[in-house]
Design a protein around this motif. Structure first.
Motif, PDB file in Angstrom:
ATOM      1  N   PHE A 120       0.824  -1.214   0.000  1.00 49.17           N
ATOM      2  CA  PHE A 120       0.000   0.000   0.000  1.00 49.17           C
ATOM      3  C   PHE A 120       0.863   1.271   0.000  1.00 49.17           C
ATOM      4  CE2 PHE A 120      -2.792  -3.199   1.975  1.00 49.17           C
ATOM      5  CZ  PHE A 120      -3.892  -3.083   1.159  1.00 49.17           C
ATOM      6  N   PHE A 121       2.170   1.137  -0.286  1.00 51.79           N
ATOM      7  CA  PHE A 121       3.100   2.276  -0.271  1.00 51.79           C
ATOM      8  C   PHE A 121       3.071   2.978   1.090  1.00 51.79           C
ATOM      9  CE2 PHE A 121       1.151   2.194  -4.639  1.00 51.79           C
ATOM     10  CZ  PHE A 121       2.176   1.494  -5.236  1.00 51.79           C
ATOM     11  N   GLY A 122       2.919   2.204   2.153  1.00 51.31           N
ATOM     12  CA  GLY A 122       2.780   2.801   3.484  1.00 51.31           C
ATOM     13  C   GLY A 122       3.662   2.190   4.537  1.00 51.31           C
ATOM     14  N   SER A 123       4.785   1.600   4.147  1.00 51.60           N
ATOM     15  CA  SER A 123       5.628   0.958   5.153  1.00 51.60           C
ATOM     16  C   SER A 123       6.211   1.966   6.135  1.00 51.60           C
ATOM     17  CB  SER A 123       6.751   0.154   4.491  1.00 51.60           C
ATOM     18  OG  SER A 123       7.603   0.989   3.735  1.00 51.60           O
ATOM     19  N   ASN A 124       6.356   3.232   5.715  1.00 52.56           N
ATOM     20  CA  ASN A 124       6.842   4.237   6.670  1.00 52.56           C
ATOM     21  C   ASN A 124       5.862   4.427   7.820  1.00 52.56           C
ATOM     22  OD1 ASN A 124       5.082   5.421   4.738  1.00 52.56           O
ATOM     23  ND2 ASN A 124       5.809   7.463   5.267  1.00 52.56           N
ATOM     24  N   PHE A 125       4.572   4.348   7.531  1.00 48.54           N
ATOM     25  CA  PHE A 125       3.575   4.433   8.607  1.00 48.54           C
ATOM     26  C   PHE A 125       3.670   3.222   9.533  1.00 48.54           C
ATOM     27  CE2 PHE A 125       1.632   7.204   5.398  1.00 48.54           C
ATOM     28  CZ  PHE A 125       1.303   8.300   6.174  1.00 48.54           C
ATOM     29  N   TYR A 126       3.907   2.057   8.939  1.00 48.83           N
ATOM     30  CA  TYR A 126       4.025   0.851   9.761  1.00 48.83           C
ATOM     31  C   TYR A 126       5.197   0.974  10.727  1.00 48.83           C
ATOM     32  CZ  TYR A 126       4.977  -3.920  11.183  1.00 48.83           C
ATOM     33  OH  TYR A 126       5.229  -5.033  11.938  1.00 48.83           O
ATOM     34  N   PHE A 127       6.359   1.370  10.231  1.00 52.84           N
ATOM     35  CA  PHE A 127       7.535   1.459  11.097  1.00 52.84           C
ATOM     36  C   PHE A 127       7.432   2.633  12.066  1.00 52.84           C
ATOM     37  CE2 PHE A 127       9.307  -0.841   7.350  1.00 52.84           C
ATOM     38  CZ  PHE A 127       9.537  -2.042   8.000  1.00 52.84           C
ATOM     39  N   PHE A 128       6.705   3.668  11.674  1.00 54.86           N
ATOM     40  CA  PHE A 128       6.455   4.782  12.587  1.00 54.86           C
ATOM     41  C   PHE A 128       5.672   4.319  13.812  1.00 54.86           C
ATOM     42  CE2 PHE A 128       3.153   8.033  13.656  1.00 54.86           C
ATOM     43  CZ  PHE A 128       3.978   8.879  14.389  1.00 54.86           C
ATOM     44  N   THR A 129       4.705   3.448  13.606  1.00 51.13           N
ATOM     45  CA  THR A 129       3.845   3.012  14.715  1.00 51.13           C
ATOM     46  C   THR A 129       4.377   1.787  15.442  1.00 51.13           C
ATOM     47  OG1 THR A 129       2.508   1.683  13.181  1.00 51.13           O
ATOM     48  CG2 THR A 129       1.769   3.930  13.630  1.00 51.13           C
ATOM     49  N   LYS A 130       5.199   0.984  14.790  1.00 49.49           N
ATOM     50  CA  LYS A 130       5.588  -0.303  15.370  1.00 49.49           C
ATOM     51  C   LYS A 130       7.027  -0.373  15.857  1.00 49.49           C
ATOM     52  CE  LYS A 130       1.581  -2.174  14.598  1.00 49.49           C
ATOM     53  NZ  LYS A 130       0.674  -2.508  15.721  1.00 49.49           N
ATOM     54  N   THR A 131       7.790   0.679  15.702  1.00 47.34           N
ATOM     55  CA  THR A 131       9.171   0.643  16.178  1.00 47.34           C
ATOM     56  C   THR A 131       9.421   1.802  17.128  1.00 47.34           C
ATOM     57  OG1 THR A 131      10.145   2.088  14.482  1.00 47.34           O
ATOM     58  CG2 THR A 131       9.857  -0.233  13.912  1.00 47.34           C
ATOM     59  N   GLY A 132      10.470   1.649  17.912  1.00 48.85           N
ATOM     60  CA  GLY A 132      10.886   2.747  18.775  1.00 48.85           C
ATOM     61  C   GLY A 132      11.720   3.768  18.041  1.00 48.85           C
ATOM     62  N   GLY A 133      12.053   3.473  16.772  1.00 45.16           N
ATOM     63  CA  GLY A 133      12.846   4.402  15.981  1.00 45.16           C
ATOM     64  C   GLY A 133      13.773   3.654  15.035  1.00 45.16           C
ATOM     65  N   TYR A 134      14.181   4.341  13.974  1.00 46.50           N
ATOM     66  CA  TYR A 134      15.063   3.754  12.967  1.00 46.50           C
ATOM     67  C   TYR A 134      16.382   3.306  13.574  1.00 46.50           C
ATOM     68  CZ  TYR A 134      17.993   3.600   8.738  1.00 46.50           C
ATOM     69  OH  TYR A 134      18.849   3.227   7.730  1.00 46.50           O
ATOM     70  N   PHE A 135      16.855   4.015  14.594  1.00 45.98           N
ATOM     71  CA  PHE A 135      18.150   3.710  15.183  1.00 45.98           C
ATOM     72  C   PHE A 135      18.044   2.755  16.366  1.00 45.98           C
ATOM     73  CE2 PHE A 135      18.391   8.040  13.406  1.00 45.98           C
ATOM     74  CZ  PHE A 135      19.385   7.843  12.465  1.00 45.98           C
ATOM     75  N   ASP A 136      16.858   2.232  16.637  1.00 46.87           N
ATOM     76  CA  ASP A 136      16.681   1.306  17.743  1.00 46.87           C
ATOM     77  C   ASP A 136      17.487   0.037  17.524  1.00 46.87           C
ATOM     78  OD1 ASP A 136      15.091   2.743  19.402  1.00 46.87           O
ATOM     79  OD2 ASP A 136      13.491   1.263  19.504  1.00 46.87           O
ATOM     80  N   ALA A 137      17.924  -0.547  18.659  1.00 45.54           N
ATOM     81  CA  ALA A 137      18.711  -1.774  18.578  1.00 45.54           C
ATOM     82  C   ALA A 137      18.021  -2.899  17.821  1.00 45.54           C
ATOM     83  CB  ALA A 137      19.084  -2.235  19.987  1.00 45.54           C
ATOM     84  N   PRO A 138      16.710  -3.140  17.989  1.00 48.16           N
ATOM     85  CA  PRO A 138      16.093  -4.274  17.289  1.00 48.16           C
ATOM     86  C   PRO A 138      15.905  -4.071  15.800  1.00 48.16           C
ATOM     87  CG  PRO A 138      14.791  -3.583  19.212  1.00 48.16           C
ATOM     88  CD  PRO A 138      15.777  -2.493  18.913  1.00 48.16           C
ATOM     89  N   SER A 139      16.370  -2.961  15.236  1.00 47.04           N
ATOM     90  CA  SER A 139      16.094  -2.684  13.825  1.00 47.04           C
ATOM     91  C   SER A 139      16.665  -3.756  12.902  1.00 47.04           C
ATOM     92  CB  SER A 139      16.659  -1.315  13.431  1.00 47.04           C
ATOM     93  OG  SER A 139      18.073  -1.299  13.550  1.00 47.04           O
ATOM     94  N   PHE A 140      17.736  -4.439  13.339  1.00 46.54           N
ATOM     95  CA  PHE A 140      18.328  -5.441  12.463  1.00 46.54           C
ATOM     96  C   PHE A 140      17.372  -6.617  12.218  1.00 46.54           C
ATOM     97  CE2 PHE A 140      19.383  -7.322  16.574  1.00 46.54           C
ATOM     98  CZ  PHE A 140      19.189  -8.683  16.339  1.00 46.54           C
ATOM     99  N   SER A 141      16.353  -6.769  13.058  1.00 43.07           N
ATOM    100  CA  SER A 141      15.421  -7.887  12.906  1.00 43.07           C
ATOM    101  C   SER A 141      14.271  -7.563  11.958  1.00 43.07           C
ATOM    102  CB  SER A 141      14.857  -8.285  14.275  1.00 43.07           C
ATOM    103  OG  SER A 141      14.058  -7.247  14.812  1.00 43.07           O
ATOM    104  N   MET A 142      14.319  -6.420  11.278  1.00 42.34           N
ATOM    105  CA  MET A 142      13.245  -6.002  10.374  1.00 42.34           C
ATOM    106  C   MET A 142      13.789  -5.900   8.945  1.00 42.34           C
ATOM    107  SD  MET A 142      11.675  -2.983  12.767  1.00 42.34           S
ATOM    108  CE  MET A 142      11.229  -3.321  14.475  1.00 42.34           C
ATOM    109  N   PRO A 143      13.683  -6.973   8.175  1.00 40.53           N
ATOM    110  CA  PRO A 143      14.326  -6.995   6.855  1.00 40.53           C
ATOM    111  C   PRO A 143      13.788  -5.991   5.849  1.00 40.53           C
ATOM    112  CG  PRO A 143      13.836  -9.225   7.609  1.00 40.53           C
ATOM    113  CD  PRO A 143      13.142  -8.288   8.537  1.00 40.53           C
TER     114      PRO A 143
END
Length: 703
Positions: A120-143
């Motif tokens: 839906f061209f909306g993955s930025n909204f998904y990561f905005f709501t579901k992550t603590g931030g782009y620089f968060d430690a768990p980011s490596f688990s999101m391919p």
């Protein structure tokens, strides 16, 4: 007569592909953790400027040449350029995720959801709501985390051509090239200034909004668009200083890559340097097509990398992420170098076999505008179905032994965590009734105070005091030291000082109603800025805090902690301070299932080295307070040589630093006599004495 600068804007610009090469190398090398690229994430901002420059100038040239802008033709070009390669990479990522990520795991579910958001061209909204931030430690688990920037570009492509068309038709009087250029420049300027102001204002308090969402990023595209519309006369006047501008622009980009890091509040003010650097560089290269910098960026190696930049961007992060998932978060520069080289090879194949043929030859459904748009809709639907298929596969895996083992550990949480682990605004009244375990919740005898490492100890106290009311007051990331809250880890909640103040007042009030003891627990080493051994918490470009700062933090913490304990002493309660809990290198459930127990254990000297300073700092304060004792936990988890991730078939940790509720209950039996001191027992709790006396005995839950 057209000036050369004007012609340059309407024909192929190899130097722009060279600038793409700088951007993609910065991003890929940052993600790979290569030294010198701590700010390589700014490459995405360079891409945004390039997109604004090209899209705006091309649309404007079309409007001037034909008197109209064909939205359908524009969107068809975007479909051919972006979607076929993107769908192939998403499909490969989902397949690899289904095979190599933990079965039926949260990581697989996140991957499936993010793929559906991509559709839906909306993955930025998904990561905005579901992550603590782009620089968060768990980011490596999101391919698919990297698709946030593609989503922003796609949203810009949907909106900006429509606005340009509106600007061209805003008057019934036929507009000249001059008036159209003026209108678009005014629109870009207004949009850019408003977006930049929003970005600067929101970044300190709402960094995720500024980072992931289009409104705070429009200014980057707008600046590129302005550069694309400045006109031949403007560039002709700048020819004498073009090379200097190119050097300045390139220098600003390089400085950004070298100087910024994941700790920089970004985008905000910091993004101005790479964005304006990109704009100035494009201005300089446009003003003089024979300049040294332009010829350098137009060289064959740079153009080659630039042409592959989109496909390389698509491939590099999923491969890095999936490899690190498989490798339990371990970061290996050599291995990452191999991975990004493989990604580059796949990018070349994707460019040769998919990107270029579809864009140039336009085969099958991509030949005409209408069929191309239908093909784009079909590819979006296919992406959605592929994401849903991973959900089906994940549910099928839910019966596997590996999944049951992991789930049992990850869901073995303290009983009061969901309702009593505060993490945001404070309630009007502290939750005494619902956060007290025991027969008389309004008159607890023991109070537990601290952060998530205190929350994990609630089952321990329930086990040690089965007939006593125990009251939990815990808040995420809040060190239980009054006055020291602002010194803690980055991201400490602003409510922490108020939480601690109200907790102390609650203790004073409860003392009058029978409160006898207080247990204080926290992840002490983190608040003293000691670097964790957990690989999940090590980010690319992370720097060790300097010794002078750490020494000052230690002194400040001890001073404030001494005052806090003195306050509790005046209230008249006994206090047990729990020493730091050992941490692991890997998340225990994932590690034990995939690699076995022995691989996940940590040598005791490594853990002691990490915790020794924090433990000593606590001891030096506690010894000054006769009504306070420090209880050591190390010997429960460790024998003389090893600290265990699992023991006797039981996983001890739910991640890399939080223990399971079962472990906490066993710990309660282990420390029952020591904790009894809180209620007046004559036996003193153990301090260093137990550690010394049992150092040569294996850790055993039944002791």
């Amino acid at each position: 007569m057209q000036l050369p600068a004007q012609k340059n804007q309407s024909k192929y610009r190899p130097d722009i592909d060279g600038l793409r090469a700088i951007a993609i190398i910065s991003v890929v090398f940052y993600h790979a953790g290569f030294p010198g690229f701590s700010g390589g994430f700014v490459g995405v901002d360079v891409f945004f400027v390039i997109s604004g420059f090209l899209i705006t100038s091309l649309l404007f040239s079309e409007a001037v040449a034909t008197g109209r802008v064909s939205l359908s033709a524009f969107y068809a070009r975007r479909v051919r350029r972006l979607m076929p390669a993107g769908v192939v990479v998403v499909a490969a990522t989902l397949l690899l995720g289904g095979l190599f990520m933990l079965p039926a795991s949260d990581e697989q579910r996140s991957l499936a959801r993010s793929a559906m958001a991509v559709a839906f061209f909306g993955s930025n909204f998904y990561f905005f709501t579901k992550t603590g931030g782009y620089f968060d430690a768990p980011s490596f688990s999101m391919p698919l985390l990297h698709t946030w920037s593609l989503a922003i570009e796609e949203q810009y492509y949907l909106i900006w051509p429509l606005l340009m068309l509106l600007l061209f038709r805003i008057s019934r009087v036929p507009a000249t090239e001059f008036t159209m250029r003026k209108r678009v420049l005014w629109a870009l300027s207004v949009m850019g200034l408003a977006s930049l102001a929003l970005c600067i204002v929101m970044t300190p308090s709402h960094q995720n909004f500024s980072f992931f969402l289009l409104p705070a990023r429009v200014w980057e595209f707008a600046i590129g668009g302005i550069v694309g519309l400045l006109g031949a006369t403007f560039y002709g006047r700048l020819r004498w200083m073009a090379e200097s501008l190119s050097v300045i622009g390139l220098a600003l980009i390089v400085i950004s890559v070298l100087a910024l890091s994941h700790g920089t509040p970004f985008p905000g003010w910091a993004a101005i340097m790479p964005v304006f650097g990109s704009a100035v560089l494009i201005v300089g290269m446009t003003a003089d097509e024979h300049g040294v910098i332009r010829r350098l960026l137009a060289s064959r190696p740079m153009v080659f990398i630039g042409l592959l930049s989109y496909s390389w961007y698509l491939w590099h992060w999923p491969l890095l992420s999936l490899y690190r998932n498989y490798n339990l978060g371990a970061h290996d520069v050599v291995a990452d170098g191999v991975v990004i080289s493989l990604a580059l090879a796949l990018a070349w194949l994707t460019f040769v076999c998919i990107e270029r043929p579809i864009r140039i030859n336009r085969p099958w459904l991509f030949g005409k505008i209408r069929s191309t748009l239908f093909a784009g809709a079909g590819l979006a639907l296919l992406t959605l179905l592929m994401g849903m298929s991973l959900f089906v596969w994940r549910n099928y895996q839910a019966n596997s032994k590996a999944y049951r083992t992991i789930k049992a550990a990850r869901t073995d949480i303290p009983p009061y965590q969901k309702q009593c682990m505060l993490s945001g605004s404070l309630p009007a009244e502290l939750p005494r009734g619902k956060c007290t375990h025991g027969a008389d919740p309004q008159h607890p005898k023991i109070l537990l105070w601290g952060d998530s490492h205190a929350d994990q100890m609630m089952p321990m106290l329930i086990e040690a005091f089965p007939d006593i009311a125990v009251y939990q007051l815990t808040m995420t990331g809040c060190v239980p030291v009054i006055g020291y809250e602002s010194h803690g880890m980055p991201g400490t909640l602003k409510e922490c000082p108020e939480f601690n103040r109200r907790t102390l007042q609650e203790i004073s009030d409860l003392k009058k109603n029978g409160l006898e003891g207080v247990v204080i627990s926290a992840r002490w080493e983190s608040y003293l800025w000691h670097q964790s051994i957990s690989l999940a918490e090590l980010l690319p470009g992370m720097k060790q805090v300097d010794a002078k700062k750490m020494a000052q933090e230690r002194t400040d913490m001890q001073s404030y902690f001494d005052t806090t304990l003195s306050s509790l002493e005046r209230i008249g309660v006994r206090v047990v301070v729990l020493a730091p809990t050992p941490s692991l290198v890997y998340s225990a459930p994932q590690c034990v299932v995939t690699r076995g127990e022995s691989y996940c254990n940590v040598p005791r000297p490594v853990v002691e080295n990490m915790l020794a300073d924090a433990t000593t700092a606590l001891e030096e304060v506690v010894v000054r307070h006769p009504n306070t004792r420090l209880v050591q936990l190390m010997d429960y988890f460790c024998d003389a040589q090893t600290c265990y991730a699992a023991r006797d078939g039981q996983i001890l940790f739910m991640d890399d630093d939080h223990i399971t509720a079962t472990t906490a209950r066993n710990l309660g039996r282990y420390l029952k006599n020591d904790l009894a001191w809180l209620l007046g027992s004559s036996k003193a709790p153990v301090g260093i004495a137990r550690e010394n006396s049992t150092a040569n005995q294996p850790a055993n839950a039944a002791r």
